[in-house]
Motif scaffolding. Structure first.
Motif, PDB file in Angstrom:
ATOM      1  N   TYR B 111       0.850  -1.205   0.000  1.00  0.00           N
ATOM      2  CA  TYR B 111       0.000   0.000   0.000  1.00  0.00           C
ATOM      3  C   TYR B 111       0.881   1.249   0.000  1.00  0.00           C
ATOM      4  CZ  TYR B 111      -3.750   3.152   1.642  1.00  0.00           C
ATOM      5  OH  TYR B 111      -4.660   4.169   1.783  1.00  0.00           O
ATOM      6  N   GLU B 112       1.967   1.205   0.746  1.00  0.00           N
ATOM      7  CA  GLU B 112       2.888   2.351   0.767  1.00  0.00           C
ATOM      8  C   GLU B 112       3.599   2.503  -0.582  1.00  0.00           C
ATOM      9  OE1 GLU B 112       5.279   1.760   4.287  1.00  0.00           O
ATOM     10  OE2 GLU B 112       3.650   2.401   5.614  1.00  0.00           O
ATOM     11  N   TRP B 113       3.973   1.391  -1.185  1.00  0.00           N
ATOM     12  CA  TRP B 113       4.580   1.434  -2.539  1.00  0.00           C
ATOM     13  C   TRP B 113       3.597   2.067  -3.530  1.00  0.00           C
ATOM     14  CZ3 TRP B 113       8.067   0.476  -6.473  1.00  0.00           C
ATOM     15  CH2 TRP B 113       7.556   0.079  -7.712  1.00  0.00           C
ATOM     16  N   ALA B 126      -2.078   3.058  -8.462  1.00  0.00           N
ATOM     17  CA  ALA B 126      -0.922   2.296  -8.955  1.00  0.00           C
ATOM     18  C   ALA B 126      -1.098   0.861  -8.507  1.00  0.00           C
ATOM     19  CB  ALA B 126       0.380   2.864  -8.397  1.00  0.00           C
ATOM     20  N   ASN B 127      -0.555  -0.074  -9.278  1.00  0.00           N
ATOM     21  CA  ASN B 127      -0.699  -1.475  -8.871  1.00  0.00           C
ATOM     22  C   ASN B 127       0.495  -1.909  -8.026  1.00  0.00           C
ATOM     23  OD1 ASN B 127       1.394  -2.082 -10.593  1.00  0.00           O
ATOM     24  ND2 ASN B 127       0.212  -3.391 -11.959  1.00  0.00           N
ATOM     25  N   LEU B 294      -3.582  -5.596  -6.485  1.00  0.00           N
ATOM     26  CA  LEU B 294      -3.842  -4.295  -5.863  1.00  0.00           C
ATOM     27  C   LEU B 294      -4.088  -4.542  -4.379  1.00  0.00           C
ATOM     28  CD1 LEU B 294      -6.404  -2.802  -8.413  1.00  0.00           C
ATOM     29  CD2 LEU B 294      -4.104  -1.906  -7.971  1.00  0.00           C
ATOM     30  N   VAL B 295      -3.500  -3.693  -3.547  1.00  0.00           N
ATOM     31  CA  VAL B 295      -3.763  -3.780  -2.110  1.00  0.00           C
ATOM     32  C   VAL B 295      -4.655  -2.611  -1.723  1.00  0.00           C
ATOM     33  CG1 VAL B 295      -2.714  -3.585   0.187  1.00  0.00           C
ATOM     34  CG2 VAL B 295      -1.673  -5.052  -1.556  1.00  0.00           C
ATOM     35  N   LEU B 309      -5.563  -7.809  -0.217  1.00  0.00           N
ATOM     36  CA  LEU B 309      -5.592  -7.817  -1.681  1.00  0.00           C
ATOM     37  C   LEU B 309      -7.030  -7.550  -2.086  1.00  0.00           C
ATOM     38  CD1 LEU B 309      -3.469 -11.001  -2.472  1.00  0.00           C
ATOM     39  CD2 LEU B 309      -2.780  -8.640  -2.823  1.00  0.00           C
ATOM     40  N   THR B 310      -7.229  -6.720  -3.082  1.00  0.00           N
ATOM     41  CA  THR B 310      -8.610  -6.397  -3.434  1.00  0.00           C
ATOM     42  C   THR B 310      -8.808  -6.316  -4.945  1.00  0.00           C
ATOM     43  OG1 THR B 310     -10.464  -4.963  -2.887  1.00  0.00           O
ATOM     44  CG2 THR B 310      -8.361  -3.884  -3.364  1.00  0.00           C
TER      45      THR B 310
END
Lengths: 506, 453, 126
Positions: B111-113, B126-127, B294-295, B309-310
């Motif tokens: 998520y931070e990335w 962003a993925n 994707l988170v 993960l979503t």
């Protein structure tokens, strides 16, 4: 239940910490950017947090405490081969001569790297009965795509452009049909027979002059060996099609049987499964693609080429008497599939693992992987249904369908209860044809004591479910968070933090 | 190796299973049984493995040479704290975080990335990463193809030629055609034909790289960007040197709707080409087309914040042949390295590194450009690399530099026959004044020698 | 739950309400129940011509995805924009607020190929 530790406090995001100007001095202060470029090309702001190194170290250390890896505990995740990742492999990949080598380095100054790629490629080719491997693809799915592009190119060369069907059994990994679709192929899904295998009769029904490729996993995702494989391959070849081997389960037969001998023309390996490359939270992987002799010229570019070095000392090891180069001049190649030549650091790790084992060791590896899986199958079969109850290979599936009927406790609940007992869950709800499916793959690196401990924990969970289903339905209770509201995550996607003042995502 | 079984264990387990021997357990049908000896490298004890690989590493003399190589892979300073954190076993040996309750740490790093990539590119989403820059471009182009239902792409000839070749490979599977935008005299893309080209609504995307393969800052002019948007052609930005994002205006500022690129520069080793880490970012409207993991941030059943993960219904394990992509892995560990790197550097550090890249590359350009027989090919504004035209044959000059342990640059001839007399040279914050002086001395000597090598 | 009598159905679990030559289309309560929590619905754009029983979109739940087929041919005249912000409406009220699209029918005779409430119920009982 153990008390909640301080790790249970929500960890603030890195963006919610720090203060502007709290910088670490890794490089000297640069001149104003306007010294070098006109203002209109420069960014207005760079809203990243400045944190002290200590705070960053604590942040990621805390996050590591909230992450379960193989190093944390038993990880019997089916189809993923979560075996021990030897530390020596990382050390070899991190040697400065490996780590600091630029991919554009002239071949003459990168002979060691090319030799690593050569030795790995030759070893894999022999181990799996292929004419050659390409080390280019970055992961299993990437390798599937590469292999199907090879098939497409091959049929185009033969003038057989009508071949647009790819046959995929219903037990296959989801990547198989997705990869086929990315190459413009149509997917034909094949049902499994009562024994959980692909039946020759079913496959013959769909074969024809439009058949391009039949993709199979052997052993399949139920952990069962496709014992008709030679006849299936012969039938596919008889109509002019190609056989593709999904190497996700190669840990089951490495050194004991070879896809090349089964009639496969194309295959891939997941080096991050069978050859101990760390999964790293989902990647980077490494997925070499292997081909039979008639497909070698279609492999992606570049390949490592070699010739004898006339000046070499004859007392050296055979590969030390060769000169290597990257060969880009391959007219029939499908072309490159990635930025640079391979996930080289992983090639180093995989070769280091092969050196640690040799042929005998690798053969032993797959035998003990099969032994561990069967031991677990028999022990778990004492209290859960095993739909295909016969000797399995490296993994097997159990079903919680009966338990669910009696108690309301599902495969998902068993998985969550295992987390409370310090184990990672098995793969659940895959393959799709077994209801309330739990797929266990213990791997060869686990001891009998570990397996016994796991069986005892799972047995206790199932007994609890029979007696007090609510207790299992409440799991997990010891983890840093409880069960996740996934519906909310998907209905109202929040995929990033936003600086204060910016509109929040819905 | 790495198996803990004693003979007694094996005997006890076989007895439980009810099979007499390991051979009985693993037997395959006769017609597929192994019949030839395996020809693989010999088994070695660990201390000899270390010797064997030290030998390989020694033969990679290029890793110790003075290097001016870039062109898609960059040598930057990596604080030791990066490896100390990233190599923690929990991170290194976790799998894809399917069991969110025991993966909150890794999920948060992703998520931070995703957030870092959004902040750097100016995009909304962003993925969790893809294989590398080239495959990110291919996947980004497929997003636009699926979005528009069009099967032509308009790609600048100044986009990294490896990336364009990979795009070509992917497009060959999908029967998508690629048209090129030419290179202008200053080394940027000649965008004068964009507005006319996109007007017929035939193109799925118009694709530019900035800085481009020649190092030149290369953006879509406002009119071209507006024409693309008006014809529902998706402007895609390619970022091969992510460090430039520390200084340059975001691709969002020149109308890019999808930004793809390579984040190797953020803490990841050169490692002879991999693993690296690709990223895909986009505006919100492309959310459903973005490939890969994707988170998302949500809550747990107690209402406490939690990650998972979503939007998995886009993905191959559910949609199978109807998925947005076949991609299954992400480069989580490389993305983690990049995230730790960005956390350590912060905005101040990243800006400083970007400024030093600008400074050192100008120092290099002015030194090399001042040598008789060497000439800067383009005058467009550049970040940390540029093209030099040589009076002598490029391969001969590079070979002569190699004998002095200098890797001088990446020759352009293989990709651009029209620039066969040129090479790309790169300087980063690690390039020293001493290295530039050695190179300059060597080049002067080489350019003036009567015969080479 | 009983199926509303005034609607027609497909064996793919779509319902259609006829009002002159305008057909309103959605998925049945049975369908939303077996899909679980619906998170996203991908629908055709207004103005598009669609053919009976063609695949026209996708319904996503958290961990499943299902194709959407149109019961009738015609031109899409309206799309339920509310579903973007509130996909849960399909779970709450499949026959009301959870409708998907309206279609101006090109061939009224097509309704003969659709199922009555009783026929649809029998199909689900099988």
């Amino acid at each position: 239940m153990p008390p909640r530790s301080s790790d249970h406090c929500a960890a603030p995001l890195i963006f919610e910490q720090g203060a502007l100007g709290r910088a670490n001095r890794y490089v000297e202060s640069g001149k104003p950017l306007e010294t070098f470029l006109p203002h209109r090309l420069l960014r207005d702001d760079l809203p990243l947090p400045d944190n002290s190194e200590l705070d960053v170290v604590r942040h990621f250390t805390r996050l590591s405490h909230r992450t379960f890896g193989i190093d944390t505990g038993f990880y019997p995740l089916g189809s993923c081969t979560m075996k021990y990742n030897p530390r020596v492999n990382d050390a070899m990949a991190n040697l400065p001569g490996m780590r600091d080598l630029h991919p554009w380095t002239d071949d003459a100054l990168a002979q060691g790297a090319l030799q690593v790629m050569y030795e790995l490629e030759r070893s894999l080719s022999s181990l799996f009965g292929m004419a050659a491997f390409s080390l280019n693809p970055s992961a299993g799915a990437h390798a599937e795509l590469t292999a199907l592009l090879i098939a497409k190119r091959y049929f185009k060369e033969l003038g057989q452009t009508r071949r647009d069907k790819v046959i995929v059994p219903d037990t296959a990994h989801g990547t198989n049909p997705a990869s086929a679709a990315m190459c413009g192929f149509k997917v034909i899904s094949l049902p499994s027979d009562a024994r959980g295998r692909v039946s020759l009769a079913e496959i013959e029904k769909v074969l024809g002059d439009d058949t391009a490729v039949c993709m199979m996993t052997n052993p399949n995702t139920l952990g069962l060996f496709e014992d008709d494989i030679r006849r299936i391959a012969a039938a596919v070849h008889a109509v002019g099609g190609l056989m593709y081997y999904d190497g996700a389960n190669a840990n089951a037969l490495m050194g004991n049987a070879r896809p090349g001998d089964m009639g496969f023309d194309l295959m891939h390996l997941n080096l991050h499964k069978t050859f101990t490359i760390p999964h790293g939270g989902g990647g980077a992987g490494h997925g070499p693609v292997g081909v039979a002799a008639h497909l070698v010229e279609y492999l992606p570019t570049p390949v490592v080429a070699w010739q004898a070095d006339p000046d070499a000392d004859p007392s050296l090891a055979p590969s030390d008497r060769l000169r290597f180069r990257l060969d880009f001049d391959r007219p029939k190649s499908v072309g490159p599939v990635r930025s640079f030549w391979s996930n080289f650091a992983h090639a180093v790790r995989a070769l280091s693992y092969i050196y640690a084992n040799g042929a005998q060791g690798l053969t032993k590896v797959s035998q003990l992987a099969v032994l561990n899986a069967n031991y677990l199958r028999v022990k778990i079969g004492e209290f859960l249904d095993i739909p295909y109850d016969e000797p399995c290979r490296h993994e097997f599936v159990a079903s919680a369908a009966g338990l669910k009927k009696r108690t309301g406790v599902r495969a998902l609940d068993l998985a969550k209860a295992l987390l409370d007992r310090g184990y990672h869950a098995p793969t659940i709800y895959f393959p799709l044809l077994v209801p309330e499916c739990l797929m266990f793959e213990p791997t060869e690196t686990e001891s009998k004591e570990t397996l016994d401990g796991f069986v005892a924990a799972l047995r206790e969970i199932v007994q609890t479910a029979e007696r007090d289903p609510e207790a299992v339905l409440a799991a997990p209770v010891t983890t840093v968070v409880g069960r996740i509201d996934e519906t909310r995550a998907a209905r109202y996607p929040n995929l990033r933090w936003r600086p204060r003042g910016e509109a929040l995502q819905r | 190796m790495y198996t803990p079984h004693t003979q007694a264990d094996i005997a006890a387990m076989l007895e439980t299973i009810g099979v007499a021997s390991l051979d009985d357990l693993i037997r395959v049908p006769d017609d597929v049984a192994l019949k030839v000896p395996l020809d693989i490298v010999p088994a070695l004890p660990e201390y000899q493995i270390a010797r064997r690989f030290a030998h390989f590493a020694e033969k990679n003399s290029g890793a110790r040479a003075t290097s001016f190589l870039g062109a898609g892979a960059y040598r930057h300073y990596v604080p030791p704290a990066v490896a100390a954190l990233a190599m923690r076993g929990e991170f290194l040996t976790a799998y894809t975080p399917y069991q969110a309750e025991v993966s909150q740490g890794y999920l948060q790093t992703i998520y931070e990335w995703q957030t870092y990539i959004c902040l750097l590119t100016g995009m909304d989403i962003a993925n969790a990463s893809v294989y590398d820059g080239a495959t990110a471009l291919a996947e980004g182009a497929i997003m636009a193809i699926n979005e528009t239902g069009r099967t032509r792409l308009l790609v600048s000839r100044a986009v990294n030629p490896n990336y364009r070749a990979v795009l070509q490979t992917y497009c060959s599977g999908l029967d998508v055609a690629i048209d090129e935008l030419p290179i202008a005299a200053d080394g940027g893309t000649d965008c004068s034909g964009v507005a006319a080209a996109v007007a017929d609504k035939n193109y799925a995307a118009v694709i530019l790289q900035s800085p481009n393969f020649f190092g030149v800052v290369d953006t879509l002019p406002k009119a071209a960007g507006q024409a693309a948007l008006a014809s529902e052609t998706v402007p895609i930005a390619v970022i091969a040197e992510a460090m430039a994002l520390g200084a340059l205006a975001t691709p969002a500022s020149w109308d890019a709707q999808i930004v793809v690129g390579e984040a190797q520069s953020f803490g990841n080793a050169l490692a002879y080409g991999g693993p690296y880490v690709g990223f895909i970012a986009a505006t919100e409207k492309h959310l459903r087309r973005i490939p890969g993991r994707l988170v998302g941030k949500t809550v747990d059943k107690h209402g406490e914040p939690a990650f998972t993960l979503t939007l998995q219904a886009r993905e191959q394990h559910i949609r199978r042949e109807r998925a947005t992509s076949n991609i299954c892995s992400n480069q989580a560990h490389c993305a983690l390295i990049a995230t730790i790197y960005l956390a350590l550097l912060g905005s101040t550090g990243l800006r400083d590194v970007a400024a030093l890249n600008l400074e050192r590359s100008r120092e290099l350009a002015s030194a090399v450009g001042g040598i008789d027989g060497c000439e800067l090919r383009f005058n467009g504004p550049f970040f940390n690399e540029f093209v030099v035209r040589l009076r002598r044959p490029v391969e001969e000059v590079l070979a002569a530099l190699r004998t002095r342990h200098i890797l001088g640059g990446v020759p352009l001839g293989r990709f651009y026959p029209e620039y066969a007399d040129s090479m790309v040279m790169t300087a980063t914050e690690l390039t020293t004044t001493g290295e530039i002086a050695s190179l300059t001395a060597a080049l002067k000597e080489i350019m003036h020698a009567p015969a080479l090598v | 739950m009983a199926q509303p009598e005034h609607l027609l159905y497909t064996k793919e679990h779509e319902w259609v309400k006829l009002d002159g030559d305008i057909a309103t289309i959605g998925i049945t309560d049975h369908a939303q129940h077996s899909l679980g929590d619906i998170v996203y619905v991908e629908l055709p754009k207004v103005g598009r011509h669609i053919e009976q029983f063609a695949n026209i979109g996708v319904v996503e739940s958290v961990k499943a995805v299902s194709d959407l087929f149109t019961p009738v041919s015609g031109e899409v005249t309206e799309v339920n924009a509310e579903l973007d912000a509130d996909p849960a409406a399909v779970n709450r009220d499949a026959y009301g607020a959870g409708w998907f699209i309206k279609v101006k029918m090109s061939d009224p005779a097509e309704q003969k190929k659709l199922l009555s409430a009783a026929e649809y119920e029998r199909l689900n009982a099988e």
